[in-house]
Design a protein around this motif. Sequence first.
Motif, short mmCIF file in Angstrom:
data_model
loop_
_atom_site.label_atom_id
_atom_site.label_comp_id
_atom_site.label_asym_id
_atom_site.label_seq_id
_atom_site.Cartn_x
_atom_site.Cartn_y
_atom_site.Cartn_z
N MET A 97 18.78 -19.60 30.23
CA MET A 97 17.49 -18.90 30.13
C MET A 97 16.32 -19.87 30.08
N HIS A 98 16.58 -21.14 29.76
CA HIS A 98 15.48 -22.09 29.61
C HIS A 98 14.66 -22.15 30.90
N GLY A 99 13.34 -21.92 30.77
CA GLY A 99 12.45 -21.96 31.92
C GLY A 99 12.26 -20.63 32.63
N LYS A 100 12.83 -19.57 32.09
CA LYS A 100 12.71 -18.25 32.71
C LYS A 100 11.62 -17.44 32.03
N PHE A 101 10.75 -16.79 32.81
CA PHE A 101 9.79 -15.84 32.23
C PHE A 101 10.56 -14.64 31.69
N VAL A 102 10.35 -14.32 30.41
CA VAL A 102 11.14 -13.25 29.79
C VAL A 102 10.30 -12.14 29.18
N TRP A 103 8.98 -12.32 29.11
CA TRP A 103 8.14 -11.29 28.48
C TRP A 103 6.70 -11.48 28.94
N TYR A 104 5.96 -10.39 28.88
CA TYR A 104 4.54 -10.41 29.27
C TYR A 104 3.77 -9.58 28.25
N GLU A 105 2.55 -9.99 27.98
CA GLU A 105 1.79 -9.33 26.93
C GLU A 105 0.33 -9.21 27.34
N LEU A 106 -0.19 -8.01 27.19
CA LEU A 106 -1.60 -7.78 27.49
C LEU A 106 -2.38 -7.68 26.19
N MET A 107 -3.36 -8.55 26.04
CA MET A 107 -4.31 -8.46 24.92
C MET A 107 -5.60 -7.86 25.46
N THR A 108 -6.01 -6.72 24.90
CA THR A 108 -7.09 -5.95 25.48
C THR A 108 -8.01 -5.40 24.40
N THR A 109 -9.09 -4.77 24.83
CA THR A 109 -10.06 -4.21 23.89
C THR A 109 -9.85 -2.73 23.63
N ASP A 110 -9.01 -2.07 24.43
CA ASP A 110 -8.79 -0.63 24.29
C ASP A 110 -7.34 -0.32 24.64
N MET A 111 -6.49 -0.28 23.62
CA MET A 111 -5.06 -0.10 23.86
C MET A 111 -4.74 1.23 24.52
N LYS A 112 -5.35 2.31 24.06
CA LYS A 112 -5.03 3.63 24.62
C LYS A 112 -5.41 3.71 26.09
N ALA A 113 -6.58 3.20 26.43
CA ALA A 113 -7.01 3.22 27.82
C ALA A 113 -6.09 2.35 28.68
N ALA A 114 -5.72 1.18 28.17
CA ALA A 114 -4.84 0.28 28.93
C ALA A 114 -3.45 0.90 29.10
N GLU A 115 -2.96 1.57 28.07
CA GLU A 115 -1.66 2.24 28.19
C GLU A 115 -1.67 3.29 29.28
N ALA A 116 -2.71 4.11 29.29
CA ALA A 116 -2.80 5.16 30.31
C ALA A 116 -2.93 4.55 31.70
N PHE A 117 -3.70 3.48 31.81
CA PHE A 117 -3.92 2.84 33.11
C PHE A 117 -2.62 2.27 33.68
N TYR A 118 -1.92 1.45 32.92
CA TYR A 118 -0.74 0.77 33.47
C TYR A 118 0.46 1.69 33.64
N THR A 119 0.61 2.68 32.78
CA THR A 119 1.71 3.61 33.01
C THR A 119 1.49 4.38 34.32
N ASP A 120 0.24 4.67 34.65
CA ASP A 120 -0.07 5.36 35.91
C ASP A 120 0.11 4.44 37.11
N ILE A 121 -0.37 3.20 37.02
CA ILE A 121 -0.36 2.30 38.17
C ILE A 121 1.04 1.78 38.46
N VAL A 122 1.72 1.27 37.42
CA VAL A 122 2.99 0.59 37.62
C VAL A 122 4.18 1.55 37.46
N GLY A 123 3.97 2.63 36.72
CA GLY A 123 5.05 3.58 36.48
C GLY A 123 5.86 3.29 35.24
N TRP A 124 5.34 2.44 34.36
CA TRP A 124 6.04 2.16 33.12
C TRP A 124 6.00 3.36 32.18
N SER A 125 6.97 3.42 31.28
CA SER A 125 6.88 4.30 30.11
C SER A 125 6.35 3.45 28.96
#
Length: 253
Positions: free
Chosen positions: A1-29
């Motif tokens: 696993m050494h050297g592998k990207f394993v996680w991503y994190e968004l730091m934002t100013t509006d969590m609810k808005a960002a959640e709605a945005f990315y679940t719609d665009i990318v299809g995440w739950s």
Amino acid sequence: MHGKFVWYELMTTDMKAAEAFYTDIVGWSARDAGMAGMDYTLFSAGDHQIAGLMTMPDGALEMKVPPAWLGYIAVEDIDEVAARVGTEGGKVHRAPEDIPNIGRFAIVTDPHGAAFSLFQANGEPPPHLEQMAPGNVGWHELMAGDLETAFSFYSNLFGWTKDQAMDMGDMGVYQIFAHQGQPIGGMMTKPKEVPSPFWLYYFNVDAIDAAIDRAQSGGAKLLLEPMEVPGGAWIAQFTDPQGAVFALVAPKR
């Protein structure tokens, strides 16, 4: 696993808005992580957790730190690698510390200021998800302060190797890099109009045009018109409604 990207994190100013945005665009739950003392949302593609979402730390905006995505790279010994970050020309901004029952992390920058995180997990790694699976991160791109210096830094820390290099004319060389023989991203010296070096993450979607429509309808600004890249995939780059830069990649228009 050494050297592998394993996680991503968004730091934002509006969590609810960002959640709605990315679940719609990318299809995440999305679901709350249930962490004591802080709001933290988990994004998943099917049964696979891909990314986290949190409010920006106090004082970040005052320090002119914009909303942004942060990538976590797995290491075998986080204390040893964090110490080497400094000797290789980078900087440790948050020393290694524990995430209870999960692992240890540190936040660092490369010699030119591009931020990323180191991560050492407790226990077994999560089940493998194919790089180009829907909702995964299909590509990792560094707009570097200087390509050769940056590549040497990351190669020494993570064992990344050079894959194909493409001459982009006036824009310079685009160097694809590999982890254990698998191409996972590219780096290039940033254009002068890009204010500072940064990592850009490409989220997999089914079709680029429909995803662009969803993103723009959701308030995103299109930075790069849809472009076909070697191998036949299509990409586009954006800022989200809160100002974080991200990109999409799809197998078709």
